[in-house]
Design a protein around this motif. Structure first.
Motif, short mmCIF file in Angstrom:
data_model
loop_
_atom_site.label_atom_id
_atom_site.label_comp_id
_atom_site.label_asym_id
_atom_site.label_seq_id
_atom_site.Cartn_x
_atom_site.Cartn_y
_atom_site.Cartn_z
N LYS A 209 -2.86 4.31 -4.76
CA LYS A 209 -3.19 5.50 -5.86
C LYS A 209 -4.26 6.60 -5.32
O LYS A 209 -3.82 6.95 -4.30
CB LYS A 209 -3.69 4.83 -7.24
N LYS A 210 -5.43 6.47 -6.21
CA LYS A 210 -6.33 7.74 -5.53
C LYS A 210 -7.50 6.81 -4.87
O LYS A 210 -8.56 7.53 -4.58
CB LYS A 210 -6.86 8.36 -6.85
N ALA A 211 -7.26 5.49 -4.67
CA ALA A 211 -8.10 4.83 -3.89
C ALA A 211 -8.04 4.48 -2.42
O ALA A 211 -6.96 4.05 -2.29
CB ALA A 211 -8.68 3.38 -4.58
N ASP A 212 -8.86 4.30 -1.76
CA ASP A 212 -8.88 3.90 -0.33
C ASP A 212 -9.41 2.45 -0.06
O ASP A 212 -10.75 2.50 0.01
CB ASP A 212 -9.56 5.05 0.93
N GLU B 52 -4.15 -0.18 -8.97
CA GLU B 52 -2.66 -0.06 -9.35
C GLU B 52 -2.37 0.47 -10.74
O GLU B 52 -1.47 1.43 -10.82
CB GLU B 52 -1.90 -1.30 -8.95
N ARG B 53 -3.12 0.02 -11.73
CA ARG B 53 -2.95 0.52 -13.14
C ARG B 53 -3.46 1.73 -13.48
O ARG B 53 -3.50 2.34 -14.67
CB ARG B 53 -3.37 -0.47 -14.00
N GLY B 54 -4.26 2.15 -12.32
CA GLY B 54 -4.93 3.63 -12.75
C GLY B 54 -5.99 3.66 -13.38
O GLY B 54 -6.62 4.66 -13.81
N GLU B 55 -6.75 2.67 -13.37
CA GLU B 55 -7.79 2.48 -13.87
C GLU B 55 -9.28 3.05 -12.90
O GLU B 55 -8.92 3.11 -11.75
CB GLU B 55 -8.36 0.91 -14.17
N LEU B 56 -10.22 3.15 -13.67
CA LEU B 56 -11.37 4.13 -12.69
C LEU B 56 -11.76 3.16 -11.72
O LEU B 56 -11.97 1.73 -12.00
CB LEU B 56 -12.69 4.31 -13.67
N ALA B 57 -11.95 3.68 -10.52
CA ALA B 57 -12.27 2.73 -9.33
C ALA B 57 -12.99 3.82 -8.28
O ALA B 57 -12.68 4.84 -8.30
CB ALA B 57 -11.07 2.25 -8.56
N PHE C 81 0.74 -1.27 0.02
CA PHE C 81 0.04 0.19 -0.14
C PHE C 81 0.98 1.12 0.11
O PHE C 81 2.10 1.24 0.48
CB PHE C 81 -0.84 0.06 1.22
N ASP C 82 0.34 2.19 -0.67
CA ASP C 82 1.24 3.33 -0.52
C ASP C 82 1.36 4.02 0.72
O ASP C 82 2.33 4.65 1.11
CB ASP C 82 0.61 4.54 -1.65
N THR C 83 0.45 4.26 1.44
CA THR C 83 0.20 4.76 2.58
C THR C 83 -0.96 4.06 3.43
O THR C 83 -1.82 3.42 3.02
CB THR C 83 0.08 6.18 2.96
#
Length: 265
Positions: A193-196, A225-230, A114-116
């Motif tokens: 990425k941009k998801a939690d 991780e691939r930056g797909e919509l989520a 995980f990033d953070t």
């Protein structure tokens, strides 16, 4: 026919002034409406009262008319105060909290790092009678507060942190009696990425020193991780839902377990 007092609430919203406008609903030569004009208060609810007096009575007794005008003005000022937004209280922390609970998070089978890793604890006033009614809706909205939950890695995919149930100070914030704070939940944010990926542990489980597991899709992790919509927040599924999945779907899941243990000081 005897003179009649006519009382009407005739408050209308005026989009041009972004406020409220008081106007008469009774028109005619035999009546006179005492007007108070326009109010620039978007929160007004009962911001005015129109009183229609027969002309004969008003003309005969100017003092009475002056008295009624003063009465309306007083009611308007009171109502305007009632319509003002409820102030946010100055929430204080308990200087000596003792009800400490250790929170442990265990991740199993995650397909990547995980990033953070972070978290927060949500608190809420449990007795809403200490909170005044809100303007317009008339409902009570007990104050809430979120406090960071610091999590440290203590092993392979194991994290620990701590929270205090009695962290916030019980106090008479509104002059309506003591407000009592309680824990709502401890929530974790596993950022990719941009998801939690966001499991939580509710107050009942914390106080009972219980655990809660949530399951998340490995395929969704890879897509994020691939930056797909989520979705920005992924809450996962509970064990009952997980057990209803087909075996091949279950193999695609990783789990996050949160548990609480009493550690009073």
């Amino acid at each position: 026919m005897a003179d009649v007092w006519r009382w009407r609430n005739v408050l209308n919203f005026d989009s041009r002034s972004a406020g409220c406008r008081l106007e008469s609903a009774d028109h005619g030569s035999s009546k006179e409406t005492v007007m108070l004009g326009r109010y620039r208060n978007a929160h007004c609810r009962f911001s005015g009262l129109a009183i229609a007096l027969p002309n004969r009575l008003a003309n005969r007794d100017p003092a009475l008319r002056q008295l009624m005008s003063s009465l309306i003005l007083s009611m308007t000022l009171i109502s305007s105060a009632f319509g003002s937004p409820m102030k946010t209280p100055d929430i204080k922390q308990n200087p000596h909290p003792k009800m400490r609970y250790e929170i442990t998070m265990t991740v199993q089978g995650a397909p990547g790092p995980f990033d953070t890793v972070s978290g927060f604890v949500q608190y809420k006033v449990s007795n809403d009678r200490c909170v005044p009614l809100t303007p317009i809706s008339g409902a009570t909205l007990p104050p809430e507060k979120s406090v960071p939950l610091e999590l440290s890695r203590v092993g392979d995919d194991v994290y620990k942190g701590a929270l205090y149930v009695d962290l916030l100070q019980d106090e008479d914030y509104y002059g309506l009696g003591i407000c009592h704070w309680s824990v709502v939940a401890a929530t974790v944010s596993l950022k990719v990425k941009k998801a939690d990926f966001s499991p939580d542990l509710l107050a009942d489980s914390i106080l009972k020193q219980a655990s809660q597991t949530r399951y998340f899709s490995k395929k969704q992790f890879g897509a994020v991780e691939r930056g797909e919509l989520a979705p920005p927040v992924i809450s996962g599924v509970l064990p009952a839902e997980y057990e209803a999945f087909k075996p091949e779907w279950q193999q695609d899941m990783f789990s996050v377990t949160l548990s609480a243990k009493e550690d009073f000081q």
